[in-house]
Design an enzyme around this catalytic site. Structure first.
Site, PDB file in Angstrom:
ATOM      1  N   GLU A 189      87.518 107.970  25.991  1.00  0.00           N
ATOM      2  CA  GLU A 189      87.557 109.340  26.515  1.00  0.00           C
ATOM      3  C   GLU A 189      86.554 109.515  27.649  1.00  0.00           C
ATOM      4  O   GLU A 189      86.848 110.131  28.679  1.00  0.00           O
ATOM      5  CB  GLU A 189      87.255 110.333  25.392  1.00  0.00           C
ATOM      6  CG  GLU A 189      87.060 111.766  25.838  1.00  0.00           C
ATOM      7  CD  GLU A 189      88.311 112.377  26.421  1.00  0.00           C
ATOM      8  OE1 GLU A 189      88.206 113.062  27.463  1.00  0.00           O
ATOM      9  OE2 GLU A 189      89.393 112.160  25.850  1.00  0.00           O
ATOM     10  N   ASP A 226      87.440 110.352  31.642  1.00  0.00           N
ATOM     11  CA  ASP A 226      86.994 111.583  32.304  1.00  0.00           C
ATOM     12  C   ASP A 226      86.255 111.299  33.606  1.00  0.00           C
ATOM     13  O   ASP A 226      86.528 111.917  34.639  1.00  0.00           O
ATOM     14  CB  ASP A 226      86.072 112.373  31.369  1.00  0.00           C
ATOM     15  CG  ASP A 226      86.794 112.956  30.170  1.00  0.00           C
ATOM     16  OD1 ASP A 226      88.035 112.948  30.166  1.00  0.00           O
ATOM     17  OD2 ASP A 226      86.111 113.422  29.237  1.00  0.00           O
ATOM     18  N   SER A 237      93.606 114.836  28.169  1.00  0.00           N
ATOM     19  CA  SER A 237      92.202 114.566  28.477  1.00  0.00           C
ATOM     20  C   SER A 237      92.025 114.089  29.911  1.00  0.00           C
ATOM     21  O   SER A 237      90.903 114.087  30.429  1.00  0.00           O
ATOM     22  CB  SER A 237      91.643 113.503  27.522  1.00  0.00           C
ATOM     23  OG  SER A 237      91.632 113.979  26.207  1.00  0.00           O
ATOM     24  N   ASP A 241     107.441 123.878  38.960  1.00  0.00           N
ATOM     25  CA  ASP A 241     108.013 124.424  37.733  1.00  0.00           C
ATOM     26  C   ASP A 241     108.689 123.305  36.943  1.00  0.00           C
ATOM     27  O   ASP A 241     109.829 122.932  37.216  1.00  0.00           O
ATOM     28  CB  ASP A 241     109.023 125.529  38.067  1.00  0.00           C
ATOM     29  CG  ASP A 241     109.546 126.229  36.832  1.00  0.00           C
ATOM     30  OD1 ASP A 241     108.922 126.084  35.760  1.00  0.00           O
ATOM     31  OD2 ASP A 241     110.575 126.918  36.921  1.00  0.00           O
ATOM     32  N   VAL A 242     107.982 122.782  35.957  1.00  0.00           N
ATOM     33  CA  VAL A 242     108.519 121.709  35.117  1.00  0.00           C
ATOM     34  C   VAL A 242     109.617 122.289  34.230  1.00  0.00           C
ATOM     35  O   VAL A 242     109.372 123.223  33.466  1.00  0.00           O
ATOM     36  CB  VAL A 242     107.402 121.085  34.268  1.00  0.00           C
ATOM     37  CG1 VAL A 242     107.941 119.994  33.362  1.00  0.00           C
ATOM     38  CG2 VAL A 242     106.293 120.537  35.175  1.00  0.00           C
ATOM     39  N   GLY A 256     110.254 128.998  34.865  1.00  0.00           N
ATOM     40  CA  GLY A 256     109.053 129.808  34.774  1.00  0.00           C
ATOM     41  C   GLY A 256     108.122 129.340  33.676  1.00  0.00           C
ATOM     42  O   GLY A 256     108.109 128.172  33.282  1.00  0.00           O
ATOM     43  N   ASP A 279     106.563 128.435  30.226  1.00  0.00           N
ATOM     44  CA  ASP A 279     107.062 128.017  28.920  1.00  0.00           C
ATOM     45  C   ASP A 279     105.909 127.467  28.102  1.00  0.00           C
ATOM     46  O   ASP A 279     104.830 127.175  28.628  1.00  0.00           O
ATOM     47  CB  ASP A 279     108.192 126.989  29.055  1.00  0.00           C
ATOM     48  CG  ASP A 279     107.781 125.764  29.846  1.00  0.00           C
ATOM     49  OD1 ASP A 279     106.932 125.006  29.356  1.00  0.00           O
ATOM     50  OD2 ASP A 279     108.315 125.558  30.951  1.00  0.00           O
TER      51      ASP A 279
END
Length: 988
Positions: free
Chosen positions: A305, A309, A576, A621-622, A662, A664
């Site tokens: 992690e 990052d 992450s 917009d996925v 839009g 979701d």
């Protein structure tokens, strides 16, 4: 004051713990019942934990538990009024405090109360917490104490027999922790309590649920079936793909990162600089990579992690110093603590004052809503907002289940504060990857063949190049260029054949999203119109970005740092990765804001939701994929196993959320188009700041009058209809207007597409693919100030759900079933930087008309378009408009269209704050002239013809043919931008 008293299940049990066991324990405080509950909740498979009473001689006197006693704010003042205003109002309110000390004198604890609570704590416990690095002060309202179990029992009024030391079995992955039965007695001025132990329920929930048959890949766009097909891209390539606005040479502020541990710092720093060199970045000094909290093991293991990052931030904002705040988990005092202290240390760091923070860490234990633990967590993030810190948190990698195996949808309560920006996950596939992903290869073939039905939603999701123009070459081992063809929800769960079949439930393969029932819906989601979707609760995520699936990030390998691998880089991801990517973008926004004389963003979720309404091109917009991964576990065979669980079977229940048009609950508002979003945020912020200084500069288009809407000024308005075709009834004061609209074409232009087309690298082929797609109808009316306004569509009253967000920017949408009527001004009001005069305005154009076109922009006296008392359509109006024409920076008083399919750009000079700007279009091929005001245009069938269509924030589309032509209103797309040319012109 939060509800109290509470039992250990409130601290450690999960928001799921409304079981009879919990109720019984709460009521009786029975020790035998407590042991039974502990055995049930913290066993793993058929392995029970070791539970020892604190009164036992086998419990060490050096078994510790650290607790934060959180006081209310000074004089019980609430931070909510300050935080609930507009962004500009919040910034103005915070600016009144001359220093952090001044701020926390108001919003910290009362000094006398703080001293009283501190004095009640055993001095050795207070000093030990201080030595461990915990921040106790009246400013942060927290008195930290590291108690022995005996001190813990005595301080909170418990019998020693009701305090337990729990040693989970080795398979659980949890450290030893302290638990208790019965109620805790708190000092009178303490409103919140935080027990700094990360504890999660490990025993699965065995629930009778209906299993869903599983095969293959439940997700879409996450299934490249060969390793070479999966792209591993540098974070810089991902940032460039998302159109981050600033180049690598622009200085950016430090970013704070919340980390669990930062072990082996010397080895980590050396490897980090090797990584930077490998991806083409300059090395940094130790001052640019600071570990600011936590005592860590010089020989300890570095976890993935952390390396993930720091790699994301390095690639996205290479000039930003990284400030690492790790958990205060010094053994043996707090062997498994929470991120609470790390957040607090960052928020109250008076030396570094980080303005942006990113974290992937919630508190593992789910405090019950309304408990003292829940109150402490909520108020912590209000502190972050008051400190003007932009907090980014990964939404989680556990899908709609949140990794609670109860067969239904869940949200981790400590992962959903409304004062944090929650970042969900997506997968990106380029052409080559898409052709090797069995879930989308057929769709990819249709796109390459030019199928508009396939390509249209892909453009909404960020596609900028005609698919047939994309490269089909295999990606490099470490791709430095990434080009999106498909972006879908991250859902990498796979069902593998075997006996029994294996399915990767619980293995962190899906971006989380859903409804946080413990939080009321925040104002920004209420105004956006999400109350029905979320049942009045907080929806999450807010936004999304690449996590994993078909594309991974090329990051520093933790195994390399730990000496277990000789490979420096590897592919990794998850939400992450998406959270630090968004934090990096926010840091670039802050640089732009400071360059334009604005304050840094701080808590700015509301600005993002406004941008999504008025400048939808700011977000990709996925629309494909889902986070369906709800499941239950069982000791009886279900036909499926999971590598995550020992001695148990699993079964999916198919519950979750799908991406769609839009917002979701799988991808939020979408992924960023960084440059377009920066422009929108700049425009919104300056507009809000200017309105605070002088509300008269931009009167509202509509006002809510208590029962409906009324005109905010004497003005001309457009009424444009999209949908399946309808009869529109307009009630305007004491008169009514009726007009009919045909159905919009399948691929008629949207505000998102119009704004996306105004990018210099937007493929002309995409613009031309959707040419000649007719809109519905547009009507025009002059409306007097305070005149009532109502819209009815086929007998259904239109609801202006998002009007409070869009109205300050000149339009409002009235929704009625599947139809929509946009009420909009045909003019722009110049909201300049700082309300200054004699400024430069940017004009962007995309021409999708075949004729030779010329645009004139001119200043009018009012919102109805008059000039020196002459109304549009007056015989002398054209000459008056020409006399008011703005000059470009090249000295021309008109602008030529860029040509069929092409993009154009120019600048206007001499624009003053509050100028009302109108437009005229000349079709030089046919000789026709058209005005933004329909009453100045030709009459066909007894009606004046409107030639202008509103596409959102200062963006319009023209129809260039006499009589209305094909009504596609994209012959010339025009956008006015009053803020991008300020400062260093970074957004131009």
């Amino acid at each position: 004051m939060p509800n109290s008293p509470s039992t250990f299940l409130d601290a450690y049990g999960a928001g799921l713990s409304t079981s009879q066991q919990y109720q019984t324990l709460s009521q009786t405080g029975n020790s035998a019942a407590a042991v039974s509950v502990l055995n049930t909740l913290f066993s793993y498979g058929d392995h029970a934990p070791s539970i020892t009473s604190a009164s036992s001689s086998s419990v060490s006197s050096t078994t510790y538990v650290t607790v934060g006693l959180v006081l209310d704010r000074n004089n019980n003042i609430s931070a909510d009024p300050l935080l609930s205003g507009t962004w500009a109002q919040r910034q103005a309110a915070l600016d009144q405090y001359s220093s952090p000390a001044d701020l926390w004198a108001t919003y910290g604890a009362n000094t006398g109360d703080y001293n009283t609570v501190q004095g009640s704590v055993p001095s050795d416990a207070f000093l030990l917490a201080n030595q461990l690095g915990y921040l106790s002060s009246a400013a942060d309202r927290t008195v930290w104490a590291t108690f022995t179990v005996a001190e813990f029992a005595q301080f909170f009024g418990l019998a020693s027999t009701d305090v337990y030391v729990v040693t989970p079995n080795s398979n659980s992955g949890q450290a030893t922790f302290v638990a208790w039965a019965g109620s805790l007695t708190l000092p009178s001025s303490v409103s919140g309590l935080w027990v700094d132990q990360n504890v999660s329920i490990t025993t699965p929930h065995l629930i009778n649920s209906t299993a869903v048959p599983l095969t293959g890949l439940p997700g879409i766009g996450n299934g490249a079936n060969s390793t070479p097909a999966q792209t591993v891209a540098t974070p810089a390539a991902v940032a460039a793909n998302y159109n981050f606005p600033l180049g690598a040479d622009v200085p950016t502020d430090p970013i704070a990162l919340v980390e669990n541990t930062v072990n082996n710092q010397a080895g980590l720093f050396a490897a980090y600089n090797l990584y930077r060199q490998q991806v083409g970045l300059s090395p940094v000094t130790q001052a640019q990579f600071q570990v600011l909290s936590g005592t860590t093991d010089p020989q300890g293991v570095v976890i993935p992690e952390l390396t993930l990052d720091i790699s994301i931030v390095a690639g996205a904002v290479p000039n930003s110093t990284q400030l690492l705040y790790s958990f205060l988990n010094t053994y043996p005092y707090n062997a498994n603590s929470t991120p609470f202290s790390a957040y607090q240390l960052a928020f109250f760091d008076t030396t570094n004052h980080p303005s942006v923070i990113t974290s992937s860490y919630p508190a593992v234990g789910q405090a019950s809503a309304g408990s003292v633990f829940d109150w402490a967590w909520q108020e912590l993030f209000k502190d972050g907002a008051l400190a003007n810190v932009s907090v980014h948190m990964a939404a989680g990698d556990e899908g709609a289940s949140a990794n609670f195996p109860n067969g239904t949808v869940n949200v981790a309560h400590t992962h959903s504060s409304p004062f944090t920006l929650l970042v969900g996950g997506t997968s990106i596939a380029g052409l080559y990857t898409a052709q090797n992903d069995t879930t989308i290869e057929q769709t990819a073939a249709l796109a390459v063949a030019g199928d508009p039905a396939t390509i249209f939603p892909l453009v909404a999701a960020g596609l900028k190049t005609l698919p047939s123009h994309l490269s089909a070459a295999a990606p490099a081992a470490m791709a430095t260029v990434l080009t999106t063809m498909f972006e879908t929800v991250w859902q990498s769960i796979a069902v593998e054949s075997g006996t029994p079949t294996s399915v990767s439930f619980g293995s962190h393969q899906t971006g989380s999203g859903g409804v946080a029932t413990g939080w009321s819906i925040p104002d920004y989601q209420q105004a956006f119109g999400l109350s029905t979707l979320t049942n009045g609760n907080r929806g999450m995520p807010d936004v999304a970005a690449l996590s994993s699936g078909d594309t991974y990030y090329a990051v520093l390998s933790a195994d390399y740092v730990n000496g277990t691998s000789t490979t420096l880089l590897h592919g990794d991801g998850g939400t992450s990765a998406a959270a630090p990517l968004w934090a990096s973008l926010t840091t670039q926004f802050n640089a732009v804001f400071v360059d334009q004389g604005l304050p840094k963003l701080g808590y700015y979720n509301d600005l993002l939701y406004i941008a999504a309404v008025i400048a939808p091109g700011s977000f990709n917009d996925v629309q494909l994929g889902n986070n369906d991964n709800s499941y239950f576990t069982s000791t009886t065979s279900t036909g499926y196993t999971s590598p995550y669980y020992d001695h148990l079977y699993v079964a999916g229940t198919g519950e979750g959320y799908s991406a769609g048009l839009g917002y979701d609950l799988a991808s939020g508002l979408g992924t960023p188009n960084g440059l377009l979003l920066a422009r929108a945020l700049s425009a919104i912020a300056h507009s809000q700041v200017n309105s605070l200084a002088d509300p008269s500069t931009s009167p509202p288009m509509l006002d809510a009058d208590g029962s409906g809407w009324e005109s905010g000024a004497d003005q001309a308005l457009l009424f444009q209809t999209t949908g399946n075709g309808a009869t529109v009834h307009l009630d305007l004061g004491d008169h009514a207007t009726l007009f009919s609209s045909g159905a919009s074409a399948s691929y008629s232009w949207t505000s998102r597409l119009a704004q996306q087309s105004l990018q210099s690298d937007f493929d002309p082929g995409l613009a031309l693919l959707f040419d000649k797609q007719g809109q519905g109808a547009v009507s025009y009316a002059r409306v007097a100030n305070n005149e009532t306004l109502a819209v009815t569509v086929d007998g259904v009253a239109g609801q202006a759900t998002q009007a409070s967000l869009s109205d300050p920017y000149g339009f409002a949408d009235f929704f009625a079933g599947s139809d929509q009527v946009r009420v909009a001004r045909p003019v722009a009001i110049a909201e300049t930087v700082g309300g200054q005069d004699d400024q430069v305005a940017v004009v962007r154009m995309r021409q999708v008309g075949e004729n030779s076109l010329q645009l004139t922009l001119y200043k009018v006296d009012d919102l109805a378009g008059t000039i020196d008392g002459l109304a549009p359509g007056h015989p002398a109006y054209a000459a008056a408009a020409q006399g008011r024409a703005y000059l470009t920076t090249y000295g021309a008083n008109s602008i030529s269209g860029p040509g069929y399919g092409q993009f154009g750009y120019t600048e206007l000079q001499g624009v003053n704050a509050g100028d009302i700007i109108a437009m005229r279009l000349d079709n030089q091929t046919t000789g026709a002239v058209f005005w933004a005001f329909a009453n100045a245009n030709e009459v066909v069938n007894g009606q004046k013809v409107g030639h202008l269509w509103n596409y959102g924030l200062n963006t319009w589309g023209w129809e260039d043919t006499y009589g209305g032509g094909d009504h596609d209103y994209n012959d010339l797309i025009v956008q006015l931008d009053f803020t991008s040319a300020s400062g260093h012109h970074w957004l131009v």
